[in-house]
Write an enzyme that holds these catalytic residues in place. Structure first.
Site, short mmCIF file in Angstrom:
data_model
loop_
_atom_site.label_atom_id
_atom_site.label_comp_id
_atom_site.label_asym_id
_atom_site.label_seq_id
_atom_site.Cartn_x
_atom_site.Cartn_y
_atom_site.Cartn_z
N GLU A 112 0.93 -1.11 0.04
CA GLU A 112 0.00 0.01 -0.02
C GLU A 112 0.86 1.19 -0.01
OE1 GLU A 112 -3.28 2.63 0.30
OE2 GLU A 112 -3.05 0.71 -0.70
N HIS A 115 2.56 1.90 -3.35
CA HIS A 115 1.52 2.42 -4.05
C HIS A 115 1.49 3.96 -4.23
CE1 HIS A 115 -1.78 3.02 -6.98
NE2 HIS A 115 -2.68 3.12 -5.82
N HIS A 179 -11.82 5.15 -8.51
CA HIS A 179 -10.40 5.63 -8.52
C HIS A 179 -9.68 4.85 -9.73
CE1 HIS A 179 -6.88 6.80 -6.50
NE2 HIS A 179 -6.33 5.47 -6.14
N HIS A 285 -20.92 -8.04 -17.00
CA HIS A 285 -19.72 -7.72 -17.47
C HIS A 285 -19.32 -8.75 -18.55
CE1 HIS A 285 -15.67 -6.42 -17.41
NE2 HIS A 285 -15.23 -7.66 -17.30
N HIS A 345 -5.46 -8.22 -16.93
CA HIS A 345 -6.59 -8.08 -17.48
C HIS A 345 -6.92 -6.46 -17.54
CE1 HIS A 345 -10.39 -9.11 -18.87
NE2 HIS A 345 -11.07 -8.59 -18.04
#
Length: 383
Positions: A112, A115, A179, A285, A345
């Site tokens: 985290e 990032h 986000h 989806h 992906h």
């Protein structure tokens, strides 16, 4: 941690300095490599470098989300009030002892915080890009508009705010999805600027241009749906293909599936989210993927028919990325959501957004070129 300590700005300055250190290496490389080039070319090189590193940031953000590291540090912008997990060792150890299966571990805390450091570094690069664009415009009135880098700067600041909300609102699916979309939007902004910095017109028929815009719109919807699948952990609601749970139309709850403002795993009323809602998210989806793949194939066919080398290269790129998305999407379902396939992906979706942005930029330049050439022709003589 209690609600009052979710936002602790004490380590903000140190994290900003760490972000500046992260940005210093790429900036030094850019300057040494391009210091002798023309200012406009140097600015474009910085735009492309920022685009590349922003793409990396989006991938690492996906890795952070997919490894459940989003709450590795349960406050913002630091980690238990420290600028790094080093200073939060005792708090992390205490939380792990209290909740052995919880979201806080030393490894997740580092994921985290890395990032956040990378995001701050990208913010520093975009700040330099904005200042360089304004400086170039003052010297050259015909230089590209500095307002686009300024919009990018505002955008990345908003992304930082959404990053804070993902933590303070405990990974609320709507915020996490926004986000992700914000990261894709930043990529699109930077690709648009890079395309305009060195025009390379591509003449396309009006119908092909419109198809490209429609495909881009469908891709945006599909990315939003993919984010909704991921943030709701609905990937494994269907573990078979092409059917879902052994049926072509399994039991689904669309009402709760697309209630946007709710907590993770909860309905809008606060109850546990039914499994049928996760199934509805997944199947939607999957159905949209068929439409997007059809649009990509149709657009690639029309681009290939143009005959020009650049158009055919775009066609091959669209087909390759579409194939990657199909392969990684299937792998997520039948292989149980492996981390590599899941990250790829997200990367494939981001790459498609960038490629379509470059295509639309060049197609727009190709549309404007005949009018510009006509304006440059000498007026006929009159008697």
């Amino acid at each position: 941690m209690d609600a009052t300590s979710l936002v602790d700005l004490d380590p903000l300055l140190r994290i900003v300095l760490l972000g500046a250190v992260v940005a210093a290496g790429p900036l030094a490389w850019w300057w040494l490599r391009h210091r002798s080039t023309a200012p406009a070319a140097r600015l474009r090189a910085l735009t492309l470098l920022t685009l590349f590193l922003t793409f990396d940031l989006v991938l690492f953000g996906a890795f952070t989300r997919l490894t459940d590291s989003g709450l590795g540090c349960p406050d913002w912008p630091g980690c238990y009030g420290s600028a790094s997990p080093f200073g939060a060792r005792e708090e992390i150890h205490a939380e792990q002892t209290l909740r052995p299966g919880g979201p806080v571990t030393h490894g997740k805390a580092w994921v985290e915080m890395v990032h956040r450091y990378l995001a701050t570094g990208v913010g520093a690069l975009i700040t330099v890009l904005m200042l360089a664009a304004w400086a170039l415009r003052r010297r050259d009135p015909h230089a590209p508009s500095p307002w686009w880098p300024t919009v990018s700067f505002v955008w990345v600041c908003a992304q930082g705010a959404f990053g804070a909300l993902t933590v303070t609102l405990k990974l609320a699916p709507a915020i996490v999805t926004l986000h992700l979309l914000g990261g894709i939007g930043l990529l699109v902004l930077l690709a648009w600027q890079a395309g305009h910095a060195r025009p390379a017109p591509l003449a396309l028929a009006g119908r092909t241009r419109r198809l490209a815009w429609v495909t881009a719109g469908l891709l945006l919807v599909q990315i939003a749906l993919g984010g909704w699948v991921s943030t709701n952990y609905a990937v494994l609601a269907c573990r078979d293909f092409p059917t879902c749970q052994g049926a072509w139309w399994p039991a689904m709850d669309f009402e709760h599936a697309f209630t946007l403002w709710r907590g993770l795993g909860r309905t809008g009323a606060g109850d546990y989210l039914p499994f049928a809602a996760l199934t509805a998210i997944h199947v939607t989806h999957r159905a949209m993927a068929l439409l997007v793949l059809a649009a990509l194939g149709w657009l690639a066919w029309r681009l290939h028919a143009v005959g020009a080398g650049p158009a055919r290269r775009y066609a091959l790129g669209l087909l390759a990325l579409g194939g990657l998305q199909l392969a990684t999407g299937l792998a997520n379902v039948v292989l149980g959501w492996p981390l590599l396939a899941a990250v790829l992906h997200t990367g494939g979706a981001a790459a498609l957004a960038v490629l379509l942005t470059f295509l639309l930029t060049r197609a727009g330049q190709g549309r404007e070129r005949p009018a510009a050439q006509a304006a440059a022709l000498p007026l006929p003589m009159t008697s």
